[in-house]
Enzyme design. Structure first.
Site, PDB file in Angstrom:
ATOM      1  N   SER A   6       0.830  -1.200   0.000  1.00  0.00           N
ATOM      2  CA  SER A   6       0.000   0.000   0.000  1.00  0.00           C
ATOM      3  C   SER A   6       0.865   1.252   0.000  1.00  0.00           C
ATOM      4  O   SER A   6       0.374   2.362   0.040  1.00  0.00           O
ATOM      5  CB  SER A   6      -0.942  -0.014   1.206  1.00  0.00           C
ATOM      6  OG  SER A   6      -0.178  -0.244   2.375  1.00  0.00           O
TER       7      SER A   6
ATOM      8  N   HIS B 233      24.158   4.709  -3.890  1.00  0.00           N
ATOM      9  CA  HIS B 233      24.283   5.157  -5.286  1.00  0.00           C
ATOM     10  C   HIS B 233      25.646   5.776  -5.597  1.00  0.00           C
ATOM     11  O   HIS B 233      26.274   5.451  -6.599  1.00  0.00           O
ATOM     12  CB  HIS B 233      23.215   6.201  -5.611  1.00  0.00           C
ATOM     13  CG  HIS B 233      21.827   5.825  -5.171  1.00  0.00           C
ATOM     14  ND1 HIS B 233      21.351   4.551  -5.252  1.00  0.00           N
ATOM     15  CD2 HIS B 233      20.810   6.571  -4.654  1.00  0.00           C
ATOM     16  CE1 HIS B 233      20.104   4.523  -4.797  1.00  0.00           C
ATOM     17  NE2 HIS B 233      19.752   5.730  -4.429  1.00  0.00           N
TER      18      HIS B 233
ATOM     19  N   GLU C 127      19.377  16.966  -7.090  1.00  0.00           N
ATOM     20  CA  GLU C 127      17.920  16.814  -7.211  1.00  0.00           C
ATOM     21  C   GLU C 127      17.269  18.169  -7.006  1.00  0.00           C
ATOM     22  O   GLU C 127      17.735  18.973  -6.200  1.00  0.00           O
ATOM     23  CB  GLU C 127      17.413  15.868  -6.133  1.00  0.00           C
ATOM     24  CG  GLU C 127      17.862  14.454  -6.316  1.00  0.00           C
ATOM     25  CD  GLU C 127      17.224  13.560  -5.263  1.00  0.00           C
ATOM     26  OE1 GLU C 127      16.050  13.219  -5.424  1.00  0.00           O
ATOM     27  OE2 GLU C 127      17.906  13.245  -4.281  1.00  0.00           O
TER      28      GLU C 127
ATOM     29  N   LYS D  41      17.665  18.972 -11.706  1.00  0.00           N
ATOM     30  CA  LYS D  41      17.940  17.541 -11.543  1.00  0.00           C
ATOM     31  C   LYS D  41      19.038  17.171 -12.517  1.00  0.00           C
ATOM     32  O   LYS D  41      18.938  17.440 -13.716  1.00  0.00           O
ATOM     33  CB  LYS D  41      16.678  16.725 -11.826  1.00  0.00           C
ATOM     34  CG  LYS D  41      16.866  15.245 -11.553  1.00  0.00           C
ATOM     35  CD  LYS D  41      15.539  14.518 -11.508  1.00  0.00           C
ATOM     36  CE  LYS D  41      15.695  13.017 -11.367  1.00  0.00           C
ATOM     37  NZ  LYS D  41      16.062  12.575 -10.040  1.00  0.00           N
TER      38      LYS D  41
HETATM   39  C1  BG6 Z   1      16.618   7.243  -3.495  1.00  0.00           C
HETATM   40  C2  BG6 Z   1      16.740   8.178  -2.333  1.00  0.00           C
HETATM   41  O1  BG6 Z   1      17.379   6.097  -3.283  1.00  0.00           O
HETATM   42  O2  BG6 Z   1      17.059   7.894  -4.676  1.00  0.00           O
HETATM   43  C3  BG6 Z   1      15.951   9.457  -2.583  1.00  0.00           C
HETATM   44  O3  BG6 Z   1      16.247   7.543  -1.156  1.00  0.00           O
HETATM   45  C4  BG6 Z   1      16.354  10.083  -3.897  1.00  0.00           C
HETATM   46  O4  BG6 Z   1      16.127  10.384  -1.523  1.00  0.00           O
HETATM   47  C5  BG6 Z   1      16.308   9.050  -5.015  1.00  0.00           C
HETATM   48  O5  BG6 Z   1      15.453  11.132  -4.166  1.00  0.00           O
HETATM   49  C6  BG6 Z   1      16.880   9.602  -6.306  1.00  0.00           C
HETATM   50  O6  BG6 Z   1      16.641   8.691  -7.328  1.00  0.00           O
HETATM   51  P1  BG6 Z   1      16.537   9.177  -8.834  1.00  0.00           P
HETATM   52  O7  BG6 Z   1      16.428   7.921  -9.639  1.00  0.00           O
HETATM   53  O8  BG6 Z   1      15.327  10.058  -8.937  1.00  0.00           O
HETATM   54  O9  BG6 Z   1      17.785   9.952  -9.122  1.00  0.00           O
END
Ligand code: BG6
Length: 522
Positions: A35, A267, A243, A372
């Site tokens: 959910s 990441h 971001e 972004k």
């Molecule tokens: C996630 C984080 O793993 O990755 C988030 O928890 C972040 O905080 C996101 O916003 C970013 O992912 P992407 O694919 O939008 O760059």
């Protein structure tokens, strides 16, 4: 400001001549935490796109499992809503064929009842859809529930440890995988009580992005870059993940995590490993992950007495973008008024091995930044002697830069100097660019689709291995512990504010400029 002339790459002759096309096998896909937000924003659209593209066969079903009370029909309506949100209008037949495979089971995560019902449902659906007992479980709940769910799945026989059985049971575990080294080690131990390591898929969705996967192909399927891929030719590496969004509705989680845990432990370190690792023996999951772990083990530990020379923390304050006011982090819903959680982070890493000794890797990531953008830049050294310097008034030609742009544009480009027609002595940087959209023309697979399909196929290459997760926590845990022990006053002192909608705190610039370098921003 230097202008770049761009010329585009075209795919050479036949497109995709060496392509291994794989499709999934019959299986049921069970989402624990059905959910939640992740399920509806990412997971449902991802499996639908696989199903629609016939990458998974008709012998397939989806079961949502969560605490919220819902009937199959309510869950199906949510599925339809998330598909419409993700893809806009979809042909009715396509939706119907998918939605009739979606079911829901309600249950508490720490009581046997729900798991028994789930088991019965899975057996019945397995027979109905001919999935041969194959199951993929995706644990998409808050992290504190991962171990509990796996233990109840195991104890109730919903998930079985592999013992040469024909059917597979695999479990995808969402990030964050632990909060620090100790909790990650404990979580691994807890999961391994019920699962073999080959059944555990520790996800990092960045690894599913096409442009991230391309780094390996680019480095190891071409001869010309590898000889220069080292300390003799590369000056430094920059990795930026910016971001535009702030913390949104995730303050509860983010206040506990902060950006170092949220983006760097996973990441950012994965991106650094792809740029820095040695060539694997082959493309198997074990060989690729062996090299990544080796790279992470080579990262020099942080000097805890002088952290400010290697690490910068920032937090967004109010700002403005497109005429709209942006809320400061401390004023976001669910955030403490005195919170010192970092929403921006910059890091300088050194990798102590023959290839990278003394080549800095600068990493920065932040929320509520100007735009972004996820991008890796490999900055080569300048030419040792510029024979054109006298004619060009000592102008120093800029060095070659190789960019891997991950998102929103998906491009690889190489910047180099060339003669401009006209004056005899005229140089300008040119950009040779491969834009995935231009060349391949299609919308590429979503990161989650790639990863879920890999799990169905039993391919762990793009998933974290146990030692990888633990190595990355081992690097970062001393820093986290040191910060956590700091006084509020010290935390405030080390945290620099930046205006929402900017490129981050000035300290982030100062720290790289001190080394005579600067961030390459658009
Ligand atoms: C996630 C984080 O793993 O990755 C988030 O928890 C972040 O905080 C996101 O916003 C970013 O992912 P992407 O694919 O939008 O760059």
């Amino acid at each position: 400001m230097i202008n770049h002339w761009t010329f585009r790459c075209k795919a050479v002759s036949e497109l995709i001549p060496y392509c291994e096309i794989v499709t999934g096998v019959p299986c049921g896909y069970v989402i624990c935490g059905a959910s939640g937000d992740l399920t509806h924003r990412k997971l449902i659209p991802a499996v639908f796109s696989l199903f629609r593209a016939k990458k998974i066969p008709e012998q397939f079903f989806v079961v949502g499992f969560a605490r919220s009370v819902m009937a199959d029909s309510d869950f199906r309506q949510r599925v339809i809503d998330s598909l419409q949100q993700a893809y806009g209008e979809i042909a009715k037949t396509e939706i119907e064929n998918f939605v009739m495979r979606c079911f829901y089971v309600v249950g508490s995560y720490d009581q046997d009842d729900g798991y028994r019902k789930l088991n019965e449902k899975l057996e019945e659906l397995g027979r109905r859809f001919g999935t041969e007992g194959n199951l993929v479980f995706h644990i998409a709940t808050p992290p504190s529930l991962y171990a509990t769910i796996v233990s109840f799945l195991g104890k109730n026989g919903v998930v079985k440890r592999h013992q040469n059985e024909k059917a597979f049971h695999r479990v995808i575990v969402e990030k964050p995988f632990g909060q620090d080294l100790k909790s990650a080690v404990n979580l691994n131990k807890d999961l391994l009580k019920y699962l073999a390591d080959e059944q555990i898929y520790r996800i990092d969705h960045y690894l599913g992005k096409e442009t991230v996967q391309n780094i390996l192909m680019f480095r190891f399927a071409n001869q010309i870059f590898e000889p220069a891929w080292n300390r003799h030719y590369i000056d430094h590496v920059q990795i930026t993940v910016a971001e535009q969004l702030g913390v949104e509705h995730r303050a509860g989680y983010f206040e506990q995590a902060g950006l170092l845990r949220d983006m760097f432990q996973n990441h950012m370190l994965q991106l650094a490993a792809l740029v820095g690792m040695e060539p694997p023996v082959d493309a198997s999951a074990e060989s690729v992950r062996d090299e990544k772990v080796k790279f992470m083990k080579s990262i020099r530990s942080f000097d805890l007495e002088h952290l400010e020379t290697q690490l910068i923390r920032g937090q967004y304050s109010g700002g403005e973008a497109s005429g709209k006011n942006l809320t400061a982090y401390r004023e976001e819903e669910g955030v403490a008024a005195t919170s010192c959680i970092e929403t921006y982070f910059a890091m300088k890493l050194f990798v102590d091995n023959w290839r990278w000794k003394d080549v800095p890797f600068y990493l920065q990531a932040g929320k509520r930044l100007k735009q972004k953008l996820s991008r890796i830049a490999v900055i080569f050294k300048k030419v040792p002697h510029s024979m054109f310097a006298r004619n060009l008034k000592d102008l120093d030609p800029s060095p070659n830069v190789l960019f891997f742009e991950i998102q929103p544009r998906q491009r690889t480009s190489l910047h180099f100097q060339a003669k401009v027609p006209g004056a005899k002595m005229c140089l300008a940087p040119l950009k040779m660019e491969l834009d995935y959209r231009d060349v391949f023309g299609t919308k590429m697979d979503e990161d989650y689709s790639t990863l879920i399909l890999d799990c169905m196929l039993g391919d762990q290459t793009l998933y974290w291995r146990r030692d990888g997760v633990e190595t990355s926590w081992k690097l970062l845990t001393p820093v986290l512990k040191k910060w956590e022990a700091e006084s509020q006053e010290e935390k405030e002192r080390m945290l620099e504010r930046y205006a929402g909608g900017s490129w981050g705190p000035a300290a982030g610039n100062r720290f790289i400029e001190k080394d005579g370098r600067h961030w390459i921003v658009p």
